[in-house]
Design a protein around this motif. Structure first.
Motif, short mmCIF file in Angstrom:
data_model
loop_
_atom_site.label_atom_id
_atom_site.label_comp_id
_atom_site.label_asym_id
_atom_site.label_seq_id
_atom_site.Cartn_x
_atom_site.Cartn_y
_atom_site.Cartn_z
N GLN A 104 -24.06 -7.34 -26.12
CA GLN A 104 -24.87 -7.92 -27.23
C GLN A 104 -25.05 -9.30 -25.70
OE1 GLN A 104 -22.12 -9.50 -30.49
NE2 GLN A 104 -22.50 -8.41 -31.07
N ASP A 109 -27.52 -9.52 -23.29
CA ASP A 109 -28.22 -9.48 -22.36
C ASP A 109 -28.72 -9.12 -20.88
OD1 ASP A 109 -30.41 -9.56 -25.15
OD2 ASP A 109 -30.95 -10.63 -24.84
N LYS A 142 -25.98 -4.48 -18.45
CA LYS A 142 -27.19 -3.37 -18.60
C LYS A 142 -26.31 -2.06 -18.47
CE LYS A 142 -31.16 -4.97 -15.61
NZ LYS A 142 -31.77 -3.94 -14.26
#
Ligand code: ZN
Length: 288
Positions: free
Chosen positions: A47, A49, A52
């Motif tokens: 969750q 952002d 990666k």
């Protein structure tokens, strides 16, 4: 930042999260609390952002000894956590509670992690036993040290295989049968030859190799990574992976019920290693 009892969560490089199993005294055995902590850690990474790529590693000489068979208060332990699936009935009679528990905790969580829309990399050393496979198989890439070994000896104690039945997808149908029928250890070299793992490296280079792979992937745009992952996963699913695994899971539940009727426990006790049987209060000399 959330703190855990059995897990550590780090961000060792830009855009990379590193989740480490840290229940070394039991060789990272998995009880209810452990699995929910691991799930919480995956959720944090999924969750965020900014993240990666997610690396899953383990402290200690062995990656994981599998499910913690000593757990005796599993129903109570489940009450202490918010479940992530939609099943209920964890304290019901008959086969219902066991199926609900395993659908939530075992098949459910492993499948949930498999579907995280970010690349995941498992770094595996030492022994990876049964439930341990259910932590690494959902990952996209597996890097193992030369000493890594893998096993599922469920058949010895009267069950067809672990709840997340990915064996044929991971090693091919014919080898999966041998792996299950014999219950023998598979070496890192053999797992690499079969395509179950991506790379084998010396033990002292394992964490570095996993991080280097994560950093390389993290230079790519995340949305494209998500689309690549979804595309490969969709290929497996359209080939029948999901339905086949649901069937295997149902047969796994049949095995538990069969063993309950015969032995008053979920597994055939004569198939357990004697020291494991004694640890959980069973007589290892009880025969089939
Ligand atoms: Zn089971």
């Amino acid at each position: 930042m959330k703190t855990f009892d059995h897990i550590t969560y780090e961000t060792p490089a830009e855009h990379v999260a590193r989740i480490v199993l840290n229940r070394v005294q039991t060789r990272n055995s998995q009880d209810t609390h452990f699995l929910y902590e691991l799930n919480d850690a995956f959720d944090i990474a999924a969750q965020d952002d900014h993240i990666k790529v997610i690396v899953l590693a383990a402290n200690g000489p062995h990656f994981s000894s599998g499910h913690d068979l000593r757990e005796r208060n599993g129903v109570e332990a489940l009450r202490n956590h918010k479940t992530v699936g939609t099943w209920c009935g964890f304290a019901c009679a008959g086969a219902e509670a066991q199926m609900s528990r395993e659908k939530e905790l075992y098949l459910g969580l492993s499948e949930r992690w498999r579907n995280i829309p970010k690349p995941t990399i498992a770094a595996v050393q030492g022994r990876c036993i049964m439930g341990g496979l259910m932590l690494i198989w959902p990952c996209d890439i597996i890097i193992a040290s030369e000493d890594a070994q893998f096993v599922d000896h469920a058949v010895s104690f009267g069950v067809g295989g672990v709840e997340y039945f990915a064996h044929p997808w991971e090693m091919g149908a014919r080898k999966a049968k041998e792996f299950l029928f014999t219950g023998e250890w598979m070496s890192a070299a053999e797992a690499h030859r079969l395509g179950m793992i991506n790379h084998v490296v010396p033990l002292d280079q394992l964490q570095e190799a996993a991080l280097a792979m994560a950093k390389k992937i993290a230079t790519k745009p995340l949305f494209a990574l998500k689309l690549a992952k979804e595309s490969v996963n969709a290929m497996e699913d359209v080939q029948g992976r999901t339905n086949a695994m649901q069937t295997s899971f149902a047969l796994h539940q049949l095995a538990h019920t069969h063993n309950l009727k015969l032995f008053n426990m979920l597994m055939d006790p004569s198939g357990l290693p004697p020291e494991t049987a004694r640890t959980i209060g069973l007589n290892p000399d009880q025969k089939r």
